[in-house]
Motif scaffolding. Structure first.
Motif: not given
Length: 160
Positions: A62-89
């Motif tokens: 649980x300490x490391x963000x890379x580990x997940x207890x939930x099954x994930x799909x073949x394609x894991x899509x990470x959408x950035x919502x940091x400041x620059x990405x958020x401002x740019x929609x």
């Protein structure tokens, strides 16, 4: 209850790294790589096999963000919502993905286990904002239309 093949795989991985507490993280990484998540039942098994308390194994997982207890799909899509990405929609990009895939705030993986969408704080590619990743591939300057087009290509077996 997990199928016996999961335990067989865990035994194979343990044999590679050895039955010692220092092997916990690489064993967990290999198991997650094999199944795209870390089954809790298998984590308990590994802990018992290598001499680590179950609570210690769980705290590491649980300490490391890379580990997940939930099954994930073949394609894991990470959408950035940091400041620059958020401002740019990035929000409309995320919304288009969620709509196209029939997902919502509580459901992040499609029923066919093909796609998982995750919102992340930063992908470290601010100059390419808005950006998203599909597994290890970066997709810069995304728009809602480009995101949906990418989903269609992936469904058809196209390259990431």
């Amino acid at each position: 209850m997990l199928d016996k093949s999961y335990y067989d795989k865990a035994d194979e991985v343990i044999a590679v790294y050895g039955r010692k507490p220092d092997s916990l993280i690489p064993i967990m990484q290999d198991i997650q790589a094999a199944y795209r998540y870390l089954p809790k039942e298998l984590l308990n098994y590994v802990a018992d096999e290598i001499g680590v308390t179950r609570s210690r194994a769980y705290s590491v997982a649980t300490f490391y963000e890379n580990f997940s207890f939930e099954a994930k799909g073949k394609y894991v899509i990470k959408v950035c919502d940091g400041t620059a990405c958020h401002v740019r929609k990035s929000v409309p990009v995320r919304e288009a993905l969620m709509k196209e895939l029939g997902l919502n705030d509580k459901k992040h993986t499609t029923d066919d286990m093909l796609f998982t969408v995750e919102i992340v704080s930063c992908l470290g590619a601010c100059g390419l904002a808005p950006v998203m990743m599909v597994n290890d591939d970066v997709h810069p300057k995304m728009t809602p239309d480009l995101a949906v087009e990418l989903i269609h290509k992936l469904r058809e077996g196209g390259a990431e």
